[in-house]
Design a protein around this motif. Structure first.
Motif, PDB file in Angstrom:
ATOM      1  N   ASP A 161     -19.841  15.415  22.009  1.00  0.00           N
ATOM      2  CA  ASP A 161     -18.604  15.989  22.488  1.00  0.00           C
ATOM      3  C   ASP A 161     -18.075  17.081  21.577  1.00  0.00           C
ATOM      4  O   ASP A 161     -16.885  17.222  21.414  1.00  0.00           O
ATOM      5  N   PHE A 162     -18.960  17.823  20.979  1.00  0.00           N
ATOM      6  CA  PHE A 162     -18.485  18.968  20.215  1.00  0.00           C
ATOM      7  C   PHE A 162     -17.772  19.920  21.179  1.00  0.00           C
ATOM      8  O   PHE A 162     -18.273  20.222  22.253  1.00  0.00           O
ATOM      9  N   TYR A 208     -17.129  22.985  22.460  1.00  0.00           N
ATOM     10  CA  TYR A 208     -17.545  24.392  22.456  1.00  0.00           C
ATOM     11  C   TYR A 208     -16.474  25.301  23.056  1.00  0.00           C
ATOM     12  O   TYR A 208     -16.336  26.449  22.666  1.00  0.00           O
ATOM     13  N   GLU A 231     -13.302  25.118  22.881  1.00  0.00           N
ATOM     14  CA  GLU A 231     -12.230  25.462  21.952  1.00  0.00           C
ATOM     15  C   GLU A 231     -12.765  26.113  20.677  1.00  0.00           C
ATOM     16  O   GLU A 231     -12.133  27.011  20.132  1.00  0.00           O
ATOM     17  N   PHE A 232     -13.923  25.650  20.211  1.00  0.00           N
ATOM     18  CA  PHE A 232     -14.378  26.093  18.887  1.00  0.00           C
ATOM     19  C   PHE A 232     -15.703  26.860  18.921  1.00  0.00           C
ATOM     20  O   PHE A 232     -16.363  27.000  17.900  1.00  0.00           O
ATOM     21  N   GLY A 233     -16.069  27.356  20.089  1.00  0.00           N
ATOM     22  CA  GLY A 233     -17.322  28.100  20.181  1.00  0.00           C
ATOM     23  C   GLY A 233     -17.361  29.296  19.247  1.00  0.00           C
ATOM     24  O   GLY A 233     -18.403  29.613  18.663  1.00  0.00           O
ATOM     25  N   ASP A 234     -16.221  29.963  19.091  1.00  0.00           N
ATOM     26  CA  ASP A 234     -16.189  31.144  18.228  1.00  0.00           C
ATOM     27  C   ASP A 234     -16.464  30.759  16.777  1.00  0.00           C
ATOM     28  O   ASP A 234     -17.242  31.417  16.074  1.00  0.00           O
ATOM     29  N   VAL A 235     -15.837  29.690  16.311  1.00  0.00           N
ATOM     30  CA  VAL A 235     -16.052  29.244  14.933  1.00  0.00           C
ATOM     31  C   VAL A 235     -17.487  28.749  14.762  1.00  0.00           C
ATOM     32  O   VAL A 235     -18.154  29.039  13.758  1.00  0.00           O
ATOM     33  N   ALA A 236     -17.963  28.016  15.768  1.00  0.00           N
ATOM     34  CA  ALA A 236     -19.323  27.493  15.698  1.00  0.00           C
ATOM     35  C   ALA A 236     -20.336  28.629  15.594  1.00  0.00           C
ATOM     36  O   ALA A 236     -21.340  28.515  14.882  1.00  0.00           O
ATOM     37  N   THR A 237     -20.071  29.727  16.286  1.00  0.00           N
ATOM     38  CA  THR A 237     -20.978  30.879  16.211  1.00  0.00           C
ATOM     39  C   THR A 237     -21.056  31.412  14.788  1.00  0.00           C
ATOM     40  O   THR A 237     -22.130  31.743  14.290  1.00  0.00           O
TER      41      THR A 237
END
Lengths: 199, 252
Positions: free
Chosen positions: B25-26, B28, B30-36
Motif C-alpha cells: 500500500d505504498f 503512489y 500522494e508520494f509518487g513525486d518523492v518516490a521518483t
C-alpha cells in the motif's frame, strides 16, 4: 542505522526529474512513434533497471521486469495523463509495482512449497536492523534523507526501497501498523519539503 | 538464521500469498513525486544490449491501446461532409467531376486529418498484418523508421480507418487500412497521388474479410501531395471515376 554513500558530487537535481523531455517523448510514443520509444528507452532504461534490481536483487529477473514494463509503456502510453504528474514518475511507479509483484509472487510460492525465493525476507530484516547501505548518488536526496528521524528513515527505506508492505514493516520492527504508516507518511512529507519537490 | 521455517500457516502476521494483493500500500498517488526522486538517486544499472533488441522487436509487432477519448475522435471526422454517401456515380465527364471533388475535399480533409493525427497508429498495424516475410511490411517498417516520417490517420467514409505513413526522403508512402469493407469481384480500391489537382494512379488493391490491408503506393511520394482512395472497376481507371472514400493531405 543508515549509511549513505555519496558517489556524485553534483548537488543538482537529476535532469530526468526536472526536464519535461520524458513527457514529450512519451506523448510521441502514444502516437505510435517507435523512434521516440527508442529514445525514451535509452534515456530511462538504466534508471529503471537500477530501481528494479534494487528491489529484486536478481539481475536476469530484473531485466525481464524492465522488458515487461517497457512493453506495457509502449502499449499504454496514450493513458498517460501529463496533468497528473511527470512521465518519469508514471514509468518508475509502474516498474516499482511490477518489481514488488515479482518479489511477492516468489515469496508466496516459497511459502507454499520450496521455501526458496528471490529475496530472503529475514536476512533482509537482519541487515536492516544493523545497517543498510544505500548508495544515494544525489547530494540533495542524501541531505534530505539525513534530515529524517532514524525511525522515519527506516520506514521509508523498508517501504519504498525495500518494497515491504506496511504489515511486513510492522512485523519486522515490532510496532503497530498504524505507527509504521505514520512514520512513513511523516517521512515522505519531510522528504518532499527538504528536496523542494514540486508536487 | 531464518524464521521462515517457523512460520505457522495460521499465524495472521505471516507474509505470504494471502496478503499479496491487498497489503502492499505504498501511496503512489500522494508520494509518487518523492518516490521518483528516491528512485533516481539509486545507481543506474545498464541493461544488456539485447534487451533493447528484443524489446524493439516486440514493439514493432505489438498494437497500442487506444486513447480513452478515441470514440469521440473517430466518429467526429467520420461525417462524409462534401461526399454524401448517396452521391450517384458521376456520369460524364467523370474525370472532371472527380477532380473537382479533390479540390473541395482538401480543406475539409485537412481539418479532419489534423484532428485525427492524435489517433494511434500502432493499434492499426497488428501482428497478423505484418508478417516479416511480407514485402509491404518491410517497406512499411522502413518508412516508419525514416527520420522524416509523417503519419496521418483519417476515417474512411465506407467504414474503418486509413493511416498514411510517408517519407519524402525514401520517396515512399504506405496506406494501412483497418475495417475496410470488401468489394464485389468486379471492383477494386484504387490509390492516387494527387498533386496540384492532378491524380496519378498509385496502384489497385482488394481487401480480405478482416478489413486489414497494408498497401505501399506505386510511384514516387513527394511531400505536400494528397493521397486518395476511390472504388474503381477491377481493371483500374486512368483517373478517378467515383468519389474518394478517403483523401489524406501531407505536409510539404
Amino acid at each position: 542505522m543508515l549509511v549513505l554513500v555519496s558517489t556524485q558530487s553534483a548537488s543538482e537535481r537529476d535532469p530526468l526529474a526536472d526536464l519535461d523531455v520524458t513527457n514529450t517523448l512519451l506523448q510521441r510514443v502514444a502516437t505510435g512513434d517507435q523512434r521516440a520509444f527508442s529514445d525514451l528507452y535509452d534515456l530511462t532504461a538504466s534508471r529503471m533497471l537500477g530501481l528494479v534490481r534494487h528491489v529484486l536483487k536478481d539481475h536476469s529477473q530484473s531485466e525481464e521486469v524492465v522488458q515487461e514494463v517497457m512493453l506495457e509503456i509502449w502499449q499504454t502510453a496514450s493513458r498517460f495523463d501529463p496533468n497528473k504528474g511527470k512521465a518519469v514518475t508514471w514509468m518508475l511507479t509502474m516498474a516499482h509495482r511490477r518489481a514488488i509483484d515479482r518479489v511477492r509472487s516468489a515469496q508466496s510460492s516459497r511459502d507454499r512449497d520450496t521455501k526458496v525465493g528471490i529475496r530472503d525476507l529475514d536476512r533482509e530484516f537482519d541487515s536492516v536492523s544493523e545497517s543498510v547501505e544505500i548508495r544515494v548518488e544525489h547530494d540533495r536526496v542524501e541531505k534530505a534523507l539525513s534530515r529524517l528521524t532514524d525511525l522515519q528513515r527506516q520506514a521509508v527505506e523498508l517501504a519504498y526501497y525495500g518494497g515491504y508492505s506496511h504489515s511486513e514493516v510492522a512485523e519486522m520492527l515490532s510496532v503497530p501498523i498504524g505507527t509504521v504508516k505514520t512514520r512513513l507518511r511523516d517521512g515522505m512529507i519531510r522528504l518532499r519539503e527538504e528536496m523542494g519537490v514540486a508536487s | 538464521m531464518s524464521r521462515s521455517g517457523t512460520h505457522d500457516p495460521a499465524d495472521p502476521r505471516r507474509s505470504g500469498a494471502d496478503d499479496v494483493d491487498t497489503d502492499f500500500d505504498f501511496d503512489y498517488d500522494e508520494f509518487g513525486d518523492v518516490a521518483t526522486e528516491l528512485a533516481l538517486a539509486l545507481p543506474p544499472v545498464d541493461p544488456s544490449p539485447d534487451l533493447k533488441t528484443r524489446l524493439m522487436a516486440q514493439v514493432a509487432a505489438t498494437p497500442q491501446v487506444a486513447p480513452l477519448p478515441t470514440t469521440a475522435l473517430r466518429t467526429a471526422p467520420a461525417d462524409p461532409g462534401p461526399f454524401p454517401m448517396t452521391d450517384a456515380r458521376p456520369a460524364s465527364p467523370a474525370e472532371e467531376r472527380a477532380r473537382a471533388r479533390w479540390f473541395t475535399r482538401t480543406s475539409a480533409t485537412l481539418v479532419a486529418a489534423a484532428a485525427a493525427v492524435a489517433l494511434f497508429f500502432g493499434g492499426v498495424v497488428t501482428a497478423n498484418v505484418l508478417s516479416p516475410a511480407d514485402d509491404s511490411a518491410q517497406q512499411l517498417a522502413a518508412i516508419v523508421a525514416a527520420p522524416d516520417v509523417q503519419t496521418v490517420v483519417a476515417p474512411v467514409t465506407e467504414g474503418g480507418s486509413a493511416t498514411l505513413v510517408s517519407s519524402e526522403s525514401l520517396g515512399l508512402s504506405a496506406m494501412v487500412f483497418d475495417g475496410l469493407p470488401e468489394l464485389s469481384a468486379d471492383q477494386a480500391y484504387a490509390l492516387w497521388y494527387i498533386t496540384d489537382g492532378e491524380p496519378t494512379p498509385a496502384g489497385l488493391f482488394t481487401v480480405e474479410a478482416n478489413g486489414e490491408v497494408v498497401q505501399v503506393l506505386d510511384g514516387d511520394f513527394q511531400a505536400g501531395t494528397i493521397v486518395g482512395v476511390t472504388v474503381e472497376p477491377s481493371s483500374g481507371s486512368p483517373a478517378p471515376t467515383t468519389s474518394p472514400i478517403v483523401a489524406i493531405p501531407t505536409e510539404a
